[in-house]
Design a protein around this motif. Structure first.
Motif, PDB file in Angstrom:
ATOM      1  N   VAL A  49       0.744  -0.838   0.125  1.00 54.18           N
ATOM      2  CA  VAL A  49      -0.125  -0.456   0.186  1.00 54.18           C
ATOM      3  C   VAL A  49       1.259   1.613  -0.005  1.00 54.18           C
ATOM      4  O   VAL A  49       1.767   1.178   1.072  1.00 54.18           O
ATOM      5  N   THR A  50       0.318   1.912  -0.900  1.00 52.64           N
ATOM      6  CA  THR A  50       1.014   3.089  -0.947  1.00 52.64           C
ATOM      7  C   THR A  50       0.322   3.726  -1.155  1.00 52.64           C
ATOM      8  O   THR A  50      -0.494   4.183  -0.989  1.00 52.64           O
ATOM      9  N   PHE A  51       0.902   5.903  -1.229  1.00 53.33           N
ATOM     10  CA  PHE A  51       0.263   6.842  -1.636  1.00 53.33           C
ATOM     11  C   PHE A  51       0.653   7.256  -3.048  1.00 53.33           C
ATOM     12  O   PHE A  51       1.520   7.514  -3.156  1.00 53.33           O
ATOM     13  N   LEU A  52      -0.245   8.076  -3.269  1.00 57.28           N
ATOM     14  CA  LEU A  52       0.650   8.891  -4.658  1.00 57.28           C
ATOM     15  C   LEU A  52       0.942   8.388  -5.605  1.00 57.28           C
ATOM     16  O   LEU A  52       2.032   8.041  -5.836  1.00 57.28           O
ATOM     17  N   SER A  53      -0.209   6.514  -5.936  1.00 57.58           N
ATOM     18  CA  SER A  53       0.513   5.454  -6.590  1.00 57.58           C
ATOM     19  C   SER A  53       1.057   5.430  -7.556  1.00 57.58           C
ATOM     20  O   SER A  53       1.003   4.369  -8.374  1.00 57.58           O
ATOM     21  N   GLY A  54       0.825   5.967  -8.549  1.00 60.75           N
ATOM     22  CA  GLY A  54       0.884   6.113  -9.803  1.00 60.75           C
ATOM     23  C   GLY A  54       2.153   7.074 -10.285  1.00 60.75           C
ATOM     24  O   GLY A  54       3.035   6.689 -11.294  1.00 60.75           O
ATOM     25  N   GLY A 103      -0.522 -10.513   4.517  1.00 66.14           N
ATOM     26  CA  GLY A 103       0.326  -9.366   5.401  1.00 66.14           C
ATOM     27  C   GLY A 103       0.237  -7.994   4.112  1.00 66.14           C
ATOM     28  O   GLY A 103       0.137  -8.247   3.254  1.00 66.14           O
ATOM     29  N   ILE A 104       0.836  -7.028   4.932  1.00 62.22           N
ATOM     30  CA  ILE A 104       0.234  -5.995   4.639  1.00 62.22           C
ATOM     31  C   ILE A 104       1.529  -5.079   4.673  1.00 62.22           C
ATOM     32  O   ILE A 104       2.198  -5.129   5.694  1.00 62.22           O
ATOM     33  N   ALA A 105       2.592  -4.768   3.573  1.00 56.56           N
ATOM     34  CA  ALA A 105       3.270  -3.649   3.655  1.00 56.56           C
ATOM     35  C   ALA A 105       2.740  -2.357   3.521  1.00 56.56           C
ATOM     36  O   ALA A 105       2.420  -2.075   2.229  1.00 56.56           O
ATOM     37  N   ILE A 106       3.418  -1.441   4.043  1.00 53.02           N
ATOM     38  CA  ILE A 106       2.946   0.294   3.760  1.00 53.02           C
ATOM     39  C   ILE A 106       3.454   0.899   4.070  1.00 53.02           C
ATOM     40  O   ILE A 106       4.293   1.218   4.599  1.00 53.02           O
ATOM     41  N   SER A 107       3.727   2.291   3.089  1.00 50.09           N
ATOM     42  CA  SER A 107       4.430   3.147   3.218  1.00 50.09           C
ATOM     43  C   SER A 107       3.232   4.185   3.504  1.00 50.09           C
ATOM     44  O   SER A 107       2.369   4.841   2.765  1.00 50.09           O
ATOM     45  N   ALA A 108       3.698   4.757   4.941  1.00 51.04           N
ATOM     46  CA  ALA A 108       2.302   6.116   5.761  1.00 51.04           C
ATOM     47  C   ALA A 108       2.508   7.320   5.227  1.00 51.04           C
ATOM     48  O   ALA A 108       3.562   7.603   5.510  1.00 51.04           O
ATOM     49  N   ILE A 109       1.848   7.560   4.742  1.00 47.83           N
ATOM     50  CA  ILE A 109       1.564   9.026   4.245  1.00 47.83           C
ATOM     51  C   ILE A 109       1.563   9.914   5.436  1.00 47.83           C
ATOM     52  O   ILE A 109       2.503  11.132   5.582  1.00 47.83           O
ATOM     53  N   ASP A 110       1.323   9.712   6.427  1.00 43.89           N
ATOM     54  CA  ASP A 110       2.083  10.852   7.672  1.00 43.89           C
ATOM     55  C   ASP A 110       1.736   9.712   8.930  1.00 43.89           C
ATOM     56  O   ASP A 110       0.500   8.692   9.040  1.00 43.89           O
ATOM     57  N   PRO A 111       2.541   9.722   9.971  1.00 47.99           N
ATOM     58  CA  PRO A 111       2.390   8.304  10.929  1.00 47.99           C
ATOM     59  C   PRO A 111       1.272   8.550  11.730  1.00 47.99           C
ATOM     60  O   PRO A 111       0.355   8.078  12.347  1.00 47.99           O
ATOM     61  N   ASP A 112       0.567   9.550  12.808  1.00 52.95           N
ATOM     62  CA  ASP A 112      -0.409   9.922  13.409  1.00 52.95           C
ATOM     63  C   ASP A 112      -1.741   9.788  12.534  1.00 52.95           C
ATOM     64  O   ASP A 112      -2.582   8.842  13.099  1.00 52.95           O
ATOM     65  N   SER A 133       8.131   5.318   4.601  1.00 51.69           N
ATOM     66  CA  SER A 133       7.406   6.032   4.947  1.00 51.69           C
ATOM     67  C   SER A 133       7.235   5.567   6.479  1.00 51.69           C
ATOM     68  O   SER A 133       6.403   4.947   6.399  1.00 51.69           O
ATOM     69  N   GLY A 134       7.704   5.535   7.586  1.00 54.23           N
ATOM     70  CA  GLY A 134       7.537   4.677   8.656  1.00 54.23           C
ATOM     71  C   GLY A 134       6.255   5.648   9.490  1.00 54.23           C
ATOM     72  O   GLY A 134       5.554   6.280   9.499  1.00 54.23           O
ATOM     73  N   ALA A 135       5.986   4.726  10.687  1.00 50.60           N
ATOM     74  CA  ALA A 135       5.134   4.904  12.056  1.00 50.60           C
ATOM     75  C   ALA A 135       5.367   4.644  12.886  1.00 50.60           C
ATOM     76  O   ALA A 135       5.157   3.904  13.543  1.00 50.60           O
ATOM     77  N   PRO A 136       6.060   5.433  13.865  1.00 47.88           N
ATOM     78  CA  PRO A 136       6.813   4.281  14.832  1.00 47.88           C
ATOM     79  C   PRO A 136       5.861   4.632  16.143  1.00 47.88           C
ATOM     80  O   PRO A 136       6.549   3.497  16.776  1.00 47.88           O
TER      81      PRO A 136
END
Lengths: 336, 336
Positions: A49-54, A103-112, A133-136
């Motif tokens: 899963v990403t954002f700005l996926s294109g 399972g899901i691998a995600i680049s988080a658009i913003d952590p919160d 991009s993490g979400a600590p």
């Protein structure tokens, strides 16, 4: 006391004899490592899963994810918010959770804003790892991404090499975005600490726009006629700075170091208008994300992901590294 | 401007359509990922090298290495200096290099003296990764180990939880050894930053000896009669502190947090004489070390380990994480 020493010596000798036989298989019990081969099952599906996926940037992450899927005999899916929109990404993630993937691998658009949905997935028993991009503060098991300060430092080393450790340089960046600030800081720290003959004379904001980067480079050259180099921390601006450098009518070249490996950037390295770019370990982010998810899904780690308490079944933070792309190795970085 | 927008939309739509088909295989060219299955070849041998090779600590690293070897169908060997002796470890490494194994995972007794031999292995085309103790200036491809400051922070969180965020605590450690200093620092920083009701009143040196740790704990209790907790950063001392706590004639318990998962420490957690211990991600160090070496040996990474220039074919720094062992989960940590 002597008895204890003797006991220790016997134990150590026993362990060494044991080790020397190279037979470790039964050491931690049969069945604690459950798989003879790393092969998935029919219908075992993992989602990236990403954002700005294109955008082009994700292609290599996805390629790594796909290569791991091929190696492990599982299937994958690519999803994402099409826009830079946290709510859209949360909606996409909720839809994926409902399907109960492996399972899901995600680049988080913003952590919160993503934390809630990520934790919901983990609580539902779906392994989640973060990449790029993490979400600590989330319950995700691992983060795989770039050490941006080190990437800025590598850019500084490359710049110093190109300039013989002498001259004025500038940074074009996206201020107040954490990864870009870290790149800028890493670049400035390396120059200040190791290259007394160099100076960072300006840090400018191109808003992620190649045209603005081009104009900024031109105005920087007016303000600093001896400007010898520009480090652009974001993918779009390198092109603009490279164009400004190419139009320049000077004896000395203006050296441009870009970031990421968009086709435009690679083309301009081939043509000599950009000197180098920093490639992130995007294939590694995708590849090892899927490996990690597979190991979580099959409960192959020690400690187990289902163990109680504060447990790390996997490496928690993975610096996926960077590579410096130059005219010498640029051909390796085109998507074939 | 509208034309550009349209073009972007078409490109994005095309990429999404492409992604939706889940057919990525040819994206970066056939053959760029060479293995359909992750299976080694006959005679493919990987070596794990340690120092003090008889100690219990390495068993779980070796178990991870062995589990990965079983999964990947390769063979392994365990070697090491039997003493804490850099020259002996170099000799062992030289002998291994002469046999041209498929890869070497080494815990470096000290970064400077091992650098030469490590670089020699890499120059001879043998993949090398470091685990547990690194050698940052060497040519090894990756380091997998503990973030010791984070481990100290986790110990502080656990201690604060046990004490309700109130009271005097002490640290027993090996001063001037980097990993132990980082654990101490991480513990102190966490308490200072997050627990104003707690205070680190002393930092003592037990020289890695359980008896000294026991005596130190007793004398600390005389100096600080209200002492509520002790964090011992090294494997031997936890036992001594736990014994001192058990002999104590007080209403309030003295809480001991130890490090590593020696059988003695685990036993004392079961018996309630030690409250918790910090388990390092040793299985993960060994397991992912072998996975990395396998991927290097088979040239499965993008970029390739043979690419020219400053290239990271693999994650360069892997924080293998820690787990907090308590009476609730201690049974999971016995080597079965």
């Amino acid at each position: 006391m002597k008895k204890t020493t003797l006991l220790y010596m016997v134990l150590i000798a026993a362990f060494l004899a044991y080790a020397a036989r190279h037979v470790y298989t039964n050491q931690v019990g049969e069945g604690s490592f459950r798989s003879e081969e790393l092969r998935g099952e029919l219908g075992e599906n993992y989602v990236m899963v990403t954002f700005l996926s294109g955008i082009e940037y994700w292609k290599s992450c996805l390629k790594g994810f796909e290569d791991a899927a091929e190696a492990l005999n599982v299937s994958i899916e690519y999803r994402g918010a099409t826009q830079y929109d946290a709510r859209e990404q949360i909606t996409v993630l909720e839809q994926i959770i409902a399907k109960k993937p492996a399972g899901i691998a995600i680049s988080a658009i913003d952590p919160d804003s993503l934390k809630g949905a990520i934790d919901k997935a983990v609580d539902a028993g779906i392994p989640v790892v973060l990449f790029d991009s993490g979400a600590p503060d989330s319950k995700a098991f691992s983060f795989l991404g770039t050490d941006n300060a080190a990437a800025g430092g590598a850019a500084a080393e490359q710049m110093a090499g190109l300039l013989g450790g002498q001259g004025q340089v500038a940074v074009i960046t996206l201020p107040n975005q954490q990864n870009h600030d870290e790149r800028t800081q890493g670049f400035q720290d390396a120059i200040r600490q190791r290259y007394p003959g160099m100076e960072v004379v300006a840090v400018e904001d191109d808003k992620g726009d190649a045209m603005i980067a081009k104009d900024l480079t031109k105005s920087l050259l007016k303000r600093y006629p001896n400007l010898a180099g520009v480090f652009v921390t974001e993918a779009a601006g390198g092109k603009g700075a490279g164009e400004a450098a190419a139009e320049l009518d000077r004896t000395e070249k203006l050296r441009v170091i870009a970031f990421d490996t968009d086709k435009d950037t690679l083309d301009m390295i081939r043509e000599g208008r950009i000197s180098a770019t920093i490639a992130q370990g995007t294939w590694n982010m995708g590849y090892w994300s899927l490996q990690y998810l597979f190991h979580l899904h099959h409960d192959l780690t020690i400690p187990s992901p289902t163990a109680s308490g504060d447990v790390s079944p996997l490496p928690v933070n993975v610096n996926t590294g960077i590579s410096v792309v130059t005219p010498q190795n640029v051909d390796d970085y085109y998507a074939k």
